[in-house]
Design an enzyme around this catalytic site. Structure first.
Site, PDB file in Angstrom:
ATOM      1  N   ASP A  71       0.791  -1.249   0.000  1.00  0.00           N
ATOM      2  CA  ASP A  71       0.000   0.000   0.000  1.00  0.00           C
ATOM      3  C   ASP A  71       0.823   1.300   0.000  1.00  0.00           C
ATOM      4  O   ASP A  71       0.462   2.270   0.697  1.00  0.00           O
ATOM      5  CB  ASP A  71      -0.964   0.015   1.200  1.00  0.00           C
ATOM      6  CG  ASP A  71      -1.935  -1.158   1.196  1.00  0.00           C
ATOM      7  OD1 ASP A  71      -1.905  -1.940   0.242  1.00  0.00           O
ATOM      8  OD2 ASP A  71      -2.715  -1.286   2.158  1.00  0.00           O
ATOM      9  N   LYS A  81      -6.721  -4.895  -2.958  1.00  0.00           N
ATOM     10  CA  LYS A  81      -7.349  -5.557  -1.805  1.00  0.00           C
ATOM     11  C   LYS A  81      -8.358  -4.643  -1.108  1.00  0.00           C
ATOM     12  O   LYS A  81      -8.073  -3.471  -0.878  1.00  0.00           O
ATOM     13  CB  LYS A  81      -6.251  -6.009  -0.828  1.00  0.00           C
ATOM     14  CG  LYS A  81      -5.413  -4.871  -0.250  1.00  0.00           C
ATOM     15  CD  LYS A  81      -4.312  -5.437   0.608  1.00  0.00           C
ATOM     16  CE  LYS A  81      -3.512  -4.399   1.333  1.00  0.00           C
ATOM     17  NZ  LYS A  81      -4.247  -3.559   2.274  1.00  0.00           N
ATOM     18  N   CYS A 121      -1.941  -2.478   7.833  1.00  0.00           N
ATOM     19  CA  CYS A 121      -1.962  -3.407   6.701  1.00  0.00           C
ATOM     20  C   CYS A 121      -0.743  -4.324   6.643  1.00  0.00           C
ATOM     21  O   CYS A 121      -0.845  -5.469   6.213  1.00  0.00           O
ATOM     22  CB  CYS A 121      -2.119  -2.635   5.404  1.00  0.00           C
ATOM     23  SG  CYS A 121      -3.776  -1.905   5.274  1.00  0.00           S
TER      24      CYS A 121
HETATM   25  N1  TIU Z   1      -2.557   0.331   4.329  1.00  0.00           N
HETATM   26  C1  TIU Z   1      -2.982   0.566   5.559  1.00  0.00           C
HETATM   27  O1  TIU Z   1      -2.258   0.382   6.532  1.00  0.00           O
HETATM   28  N2  TIU Z   1      -4.268   1.107   5.691  1.00  0.00           N
HETATM   29  C2  TIU Z   1      -4.652   1.927   6.735  1.00  0.00           C
HETATM   30  O2  TIU Z   1      -5.808   2.357   6.783  1.00  0.00           O
HETATM   31  N3  TIU Z   1      -3.694   2.267   7.655  1.00  0.00           N
HETATM   32  C3  TIU Z   1      -3.796   3.141   8.676  1.00  0.00           C
HETATM   33  O3  TIU Z   1      -2.876   3.206   9.502  1.00  0.00           O
HETATM   34  N4  TIU Z   1      -4.850   3.937   8.763  1.00  0.00           N
END
Ligand code: TIU
Length: 222
Positions: free
Chosen positions: A24, A129, A162
């Site tokens: 991500d 995802k 994530c």
């Molecule tokens: N990719 C991921 O970690 N999504 C989140 O929403 N992370 C947060 O820390 N908010």
């Protein structure tokens, strides 16, 4: 075989059966005006790791380690977004709302792209995802099995959301997992520290951790 001088002990891995999973590294989390920002976070900490993630990706490409990218994204009609996720946190901008980089966390919008410095190259798989974990509702497990992957290196954001969720999913599926310490980041420094510690505690209950330099040294020395 390369052996990383990792914590809590050495991590041997074969490049051919190892994949780097970059979680991500999207504008929605790393740049102002995206989802992370809308949740009230300062994104500067995440922006700072981009050069190290780029170095790690370059290293893996050079040594024949498969690079897999993920993106947290929802369909434009939000049919894959649980109502609970949509409401959670009472954010300034909800998933699907129009923000500075297009609709927040929606597949195909500019903000949902991986940051340009880490863009996937031809042949690299991108897993889209809907959840925090990359195995939930995706083909990742099938792809890894069909490619004969047994070992996973992890990078990306955020460490305790994530990245950690995906690493735990992978650990339960039998993968030998190593998180690259300086190629992952959290909006909360104390959460990053805690996540690294809980991953490698109890003899590596979830997996190993090491720096990008330690992975590079293992590859150079083999
Ligand atoms: N990719 C991921 O970690 N999504 C989140 O929403 N992370 C947060 O820390 N908010």
């Amino acid at each position: 075989m390369p052996v990383v001088d990792a914590k809590p002990y050495q991590y041997p891995f074969e490049p051919k059966t190892t994949a780097l999973v970059v979680i991500d590294m999207q504008r929605d989390f790393v740049e102002p005006g995206g989802f992370g920002d809308s949740l009230g976070n300062d994104v500067a900490r995440l922006t700072a790791i981009v050069p190290t993630v780029a170095e790690l990706i370059g290293l893996c490409r050079r040594y024949g380690i498969r690079v897999i990218h993920t993106r947290e994204a929802h369909r434009a009609d939000l049919t894959d977004c649980p109502p609970a996720k949509l409401k959670r946190g009472n954010p300034a901008l909800k998933i699907g709302d129009k923000g500075a980089m297009g609709r927040i966390l929606i597949d195909g919008e500019p903000g949902n792209d991986i940051v340009p410095a880490l863009a996937p190259i031809a042949g690299e798989i991108v897993i889209v995802k809907p959840g925090k974990g990359a195995f939930y509702a995706t083909a990742l497990g099938d792809i890894l099995r069909l490619q004969g992957i047994t070992h996973l290196l992890f990078a990306g954001v955020t460490t305790e959301v994530c990245v950690q969720t995906t690493m735990r999913e992978a650990n339960d599926r039998g993968y030998e997992c190593l998180l690259v310490e300086d190629a992952t980041e959290s909006y909360f420094p104390q959460f990053k520290t805690a996540a690294l510690e809980m991953i490698r505690a109890q003899g590596g209950i979830i997996g190993w951790t090491a720096t990008c330099g330690e992975v590079a040294a293992a590859l150079a020395a083999r």
